[in-house]
Design a protein around this motif. Structure first.
Motif, PDB file in Angstrom:
ATOM      1  N   GLN A  17     -12.647  45.567  11.904  1.00  0.00           N
ATOM      2  CA  GLN A  17     -12.284  46.423  10.789  1.00  0.00           C
ATOM      3  C   GLN A  17     -13.084  47.711  10.833  1.00  0.00           C
ATOM      4  OE1 GLN A  17     -13.030  44.345   7.156  1.00  0.00           O
ATOM      5  NE2 GLN A  17     -10.866  43.987   6.811  1.00  0.00           N
ATOM      6  N   ALA A  18     -12.497  48.771  10.291  1.00  0.00           N
ATOM      7  CA  ALA A  18     -13.208  50.033  10.153  1.00  0.00           C
ATOM      8  C   ALA A  18     -14.420  49.812   9.247  1.00  0.00           C
ATOM      9  CB  ALA A  18     -12.292  51.084   9.566  1.00  0.00           C
ATOM     10  N   PRO A  19     -15.540  50.478   9.539  1.00  0.00           N
ATOM     11  CA  PRO A  19     -16.753  50.273   8.729  1.00  0.00           C
ATOM     12  C   PRO A  19     -16.549  50.502   7.233  1.00  0.00           C
ATOM     13  CG  PRO A  19     -17.297  51.470  10.715  1.00  0.00           C
ATOM     14  CD  PRO A  19     -15.795  51.351  10.675  1.00  0.00           C
ATOM     15  N   TYR A  20     -15.755  51.504   6.855  1.00  0.00           N
ATOM     16  CA  TYR A  20     -15.566  51.753   5.424  1.00  0.00           C
ATOM     17  C   TYR A  20     -14.834  50.580   4.765  1.00  0.00           C
ATOM     18  CZ  TYR A  20     -10.607  53.092   5.828  1.00  0.00           C
ATOM     19  OH  TYR A  20      -9.254  53.098   6.036  1.00  0.00           O
ATOM     20  N   ARG A  21     -13.924  49.940   5.489  1.00  0.00           N
ATOM     21  CA  ARG A  21     -13.218  48.781   4.942  1.00  0.00           C
ATOM     22  C   ARG A  21     -14.164  47.575   4.834  1.00  0.00           C
ATOM     23  NH1 ARG A  21      -7.954  48.982   4.022  1.00  0.00           N
ATOM     24  NH2 ARG A  21      -6.740  50.653   4.954  1.00  0.00           N
ATOM     25  N   GLN A  22     -15.064  47.424   5.794  1.00  0.00           N
ATOM     26  CA  GLN A  22     -16.041  46.335   5.744  1.00  0.00           C
ATOM     27  C   GLN A  22     -16.925  46.486   4.511  1.00  0.00           C
ATOM     28  OE1 GLN A  22     -18.036  46.647   9.513  1.00  0.00           O
ATOM     29  NE2 GLN A  22     -16.508  45.422  10.583  1.00  0.00           N
ATOM     30  N   ILE A  23     -17.383  47.712   4.259  1.00  0.00           N
ATOM     31  CA  ILE A  23     -18.241  47.973   3.099  1.00  0.00           C
ATOM     32  C   ILE A  23     -17.463  47.707   1.811  1.00  0.00           C
ATOM     33  CG2 ILE A  23     -19.513  49.750   1.831  1.00  0.00           C
ATOM     34  CD1 ILE A  23     -20.002  51.064   4.653  1.00  0.00           C
ATOM     35  N   ALA A  24     -16.251  48.246   1.725  1.00  0.00           N
ATOM     36  CA  ALA A  24     -15.425  48.063   0.528  1.00  0.00           C
ATOM     37  C   ALA A  24     -15.151  46.581   0.286  1.00  0.00           C
ATOM     38  CB  ALA A  24     -14.118  48.844   0.659  1.00  0.00           C
ATOM     39  N   ASN A  25     -14.829  45.845   1.341  1.00  0.00           N
ATOM     40  CA  ASN A  25     -14.550  44.416   1.192  1.00  0.00           C
ATOM     41  C   ASN A  25     -15.793  43.640   0.781  1.00  0.00           C
ATOM     42  OD1 ASN A  25     -11.845  44.768   1.796  1.00  0.00           O
ATOM     43  ND2 ASN A  25     -12.091  44.238   3.951  1.00  0.00           N
ATOM     44  N   ASP A  26     -16.958  44.048   1.286  1.00  0.00           N
ATOM     45  CA  ASP A  26     -18.216  43.401   0.915  1.00  0.00           C
ATOM     46  C   ASP A  26     -18.493  43.601  -0.579  1.00  0.00           C
ATOM     47  OD1 ASP A  26     -20.694  42.032   1.354  1.00  0.00           O
ATOM     48  OD2 ASP A  26     -21.712  43.973   1.467  1.00  0.00           O
ATOM     49  N   ILE A  27     -18.347  44.830  -1.043  1.00  0.00           N
ATOM     50  CA  ILE A  27     -18.598  45.118  -2.456  1.00  0.00           C
ATOM     51  C   ILE A  27     -17.539  44.433  -3.325  1.00  0.00           C
ATOM     52  CG2 ILE A  27     -18.681  46.954  -4.205  1.00  0.00           C
ATOM     53  CD1 ILE A  27     -19.905  48.748  -1.963  1.00  0.00           C
ATOM     54  N   THR A  58     -18.607  57.838   5.478  1.00  0.00           N
ATOM     55  CA  THR A  58     -18.083  56.475   5.574  1.00  0.00           C
ATOM     56  C   THR A  58     -18.323  55.732   4.262  1.00  0.00           C
ATOM     57  OG1 THR A  58     -18.486  56.460   7.954  1.00  0.00           O
ATOM     58  CG2 THR A  58     -18.209  54.318   6.888  1.00  0.00           C
ATOM     59  N   ALA A  59     -19.518  55.853   3.713  1.00  0.00           N
ATOM     60  CA  ALA A  59     -19.837  55.220   2.432  1.00  0.00           C
ATOM     61  C   ALA A  59     -18.962  55.784   1.311  1.00  0.00           C
ATOM     62  CB  ALA A  59     -21.311  55.400   2.101  1.00  0.00           C
ATOM     63  N   SER A  60     -18.747  57.084   1.340  1.00  0.00           N
ATOM     64  CA  SER A  60     -17.906  57.730   0.340  1.00  0.00           C
ATOM     65  C   SER A  60     -16.467  57.233   0.434  1.00  0.00           C
ATOM     66  CB  SER A  60     -17.957  59.247   0.527  1.00  0.00           C
ATOM     67  OG  SER A  60     -17.135  59.884  -0.416  1.00  0.00           O
ATOM     68  N   ARG A  61     -15.988  57.051   1.651  1.00  0.00           N
ATOM     69  CA  ARG A  61     -14.629  56.554   1.852  1.00  0.00           C
ATOM     70  C   ARG A  61     -14.508  55.117   1.330  1.00  0.00           C
ATOM     71  NH1 ARG A  61     -11.223  56.979   7.500  1.00  0.00           N
ATOM     72  NH2 ARG A  61      -9.232  56.413   6.605  1.00  0.00           N
ATOM     73  N   ALA A  62     -15.542  54.318   1.504  1.00  0.00           N
ATOM     74  CA  ALA A  62     -15.535  52.945   0.984  1.00  0.00           C
ATOM     75  C   ALA A  62     -15.444  52.962  -0.543  1.00  0.00           C
ATOM     76  CB  ALA A  62     -16.787  52.198   1.433  1.00  0.00           C
ATOM     77  N   LEU A  63     -16.216  53.824  -1.179  1.00  0.00           N
ATOM     78  CA  LEU A  63     -16.173  53.922  -2.638  1.00  0.00           C
ATOM     79  C   LEU A  63     -14.810  54.409  -3.109  1.00  0.00           C
ATOM     80  CD1 LEU A  63     -19.718  55.353  -3.440  1.00  0.00           C
ATOM     81  CD2 LEU A  63     -18.897  53.011  -3.749  1.00  0.00           C
ATOM     82  N   LEU A  66     -12.452  51.510  -3.088  1.00  0.00           N
ATOM     83  CA  LEU A  66     -12.705  50.636  -4.240  1.00  0.00           C
ATOM     84  C   LEU A  66     -12.164  51.251  -5.529  1.00  0.00           C
ATOM     85  CD1 LEU A  66     -16.301  49.500  -3.320  1.00  0.00           C
ATOM     86  CD2 LEU A  66     -14.280  48.032  -3.431  1.00  0.00           C
ATOM     87  N   HIS A  67     -12.284  52.559  -5.640  1.00  0.00           N
ATOM     88  CA  HIS A  67     -11.746  53.265  -6.806  1.00  0.00           C
ATOM     89  C   HIS A  67     -10.225  53.140  -6.820  1.00  0.00           C
ATOM     90  CE1 HIS A  67     -10.512  56.690  -9.336  1.00  0.00           C
ATOM     91  NE2 HIS A  67     -11.603  56.380 -10.006  1.00  0.00           N
ATOM     92  N   ASP A  68      -9.585  53.309  -5.658  1.00  0.00           N
ATOM     93  CA  ASP A  68      -8.130  53.169  -5.557  1.00  0.00           C
ATOM     94  C   ASP A  68      -7.686  51.764  -5.941  1.00  0.00           C
ATOM     95  OD1 ASP A  68      -7.998  55.795  -4.711  1.00  0.00           O
ATOM     96  OD2 ASP A  68      -7.637  55.295  -2.601  1.00  0.00           O
ATOM     97  N   ARG A  69      -8.514  50.766  -5.640  1.00  0.00           N
ATOM     98  CA  ARG A  69      -8.213  49.372  -5.994  1.00  0.00           C
ATOM     99  C   ARG A  69      -8.555  49.080  -7.455  1.00  0.00           C
ATOM    100  NH1 ARG A  69     -11.031  46.019  -1.015  1.00  0.00           N
ATOM    101  NH2 ARG A  69      -9.751  46.813   0.678  1.00  0.00           N
ATOM    102  N   GLU A  70      -9.068  50.097  -8.160  1.00  0.00           N
ATOM    103  CA  GLU A  70      -9.454  50.006  -9.570  1.00  0.00           C
ATOM    104  C   GLU A  70     -10.558  48.982  -9.809  1.00  0.00           C
ATOM    105  OE1 GLU A  70      -5.852  49.531 -11.846  1.00  0.00           O
ATOM    106  OE2 GLU A  70      -5.160  51.543 -11.310  1.00  0.00           O
ATOM    107  N   LEU A  71     -11.446  48.821  -8.806  1.00  0.00           N
ATOM    108  CA  LEU A  71     -12.582  47.913  -8.952  1.00  0.00           C
ATOM    109  C   LEU A  71     -13.831  48.632  -9.448  1.00  0.00           C
ATOM    110  CD1 LEU A  71     -12.122  45.749  -5.737  1.00  0.00           C
ATOM    111  CD2 LEU A  71     -11.658  45.091  -8.107  1.00  0.00           C
ATOM    112  N   ILE A  72     -13.870  49.951  -9.254  1.00  0.00           N
ATOM    113  CA  ILE A  72     -15.023  50.737  -9.705  1.00  0.00           C
ATOM    114  C   ILE A  72     -14.521  51.976 -10.426  1.00  0.00           C
ATOM    115  CG2 ILE A  72     -16.516  49.926  -7.833  1.00  0.00           C
ATOM    116  CD1 ILE A  72     -16.131  52.698  -6.503  1.00  0.00           C
ATOM    117  N   THR A  73     -15.425  52.581 -11.170  1.00  0.00           N
ATOM    118  CA  THR A  73     -15.116  53.816 -11.876  1.00  0.00           C
ATOM    119  C   THR A  73     -16.309  54.754 -11.762  1.00  0.00           C
ATOM    120  OG1 THR A  73     -14.371  54.749 -13.973  1.00  0.00           O
ATOM    121  CG2 THR A  73     -15.913  52.909 -14.109  1.00  0.00           C
ATOM    122  N   GLY A  74     -16.023  56.037 -11.631  1.00  0.00           N
ATOM    123  CA  GLY A  74     -17.088  57.030 -11.549  1.00  0.00           C
ATOM    124  C   GLY A  74     -17.295  57.708 -12.881  1.00  0.00           C
TER     125      GLY A  74
END
Length: 87
Positions: A17-27, A58-63, A66-74
């Protein structure tokens, strides 16, 4: 073809998996397990990048994912938080 050899000209692509997807899936897994609860503040983009050994983009893309999945909010000027669960 000889044995299990692949036909000439066929390249196999890595399945990692792409690193940003790994981070997003972990969170996301931490949110779903309850380790991260609604209202919990997430680390900054810089802190995530350092923790996962990736570039800040990459970290920003992961966030963003997660925002697109509506799991986090800024919250501008305050940070990024785990979103309240919707029923």
């Amino acid at each position: 073809m000889i044995g299990d050899a692949e036909p000439t000209g066929v390249l196999t692509m890595p399945t990692a998996q792409a690193p940003y997807r790994q981070i997003a899936n972990d969170i996301a897994a931490k949110i779903k397990s309850g380790e991260l609860k609604p209202g919990d503040k997430l680390p900054s983009t810089r802190e995530l990048a350092e923790a996962y050994g990736v570039h800040m983009n990459t970290a920003s893309r992961a966030l963003s994912l997660l925002h697109d999945r509506e799991l986090i909010t800024g919250q501008p000027g305050r940070g990024t938080y785990v979103a309240e669960r919707t029923q």
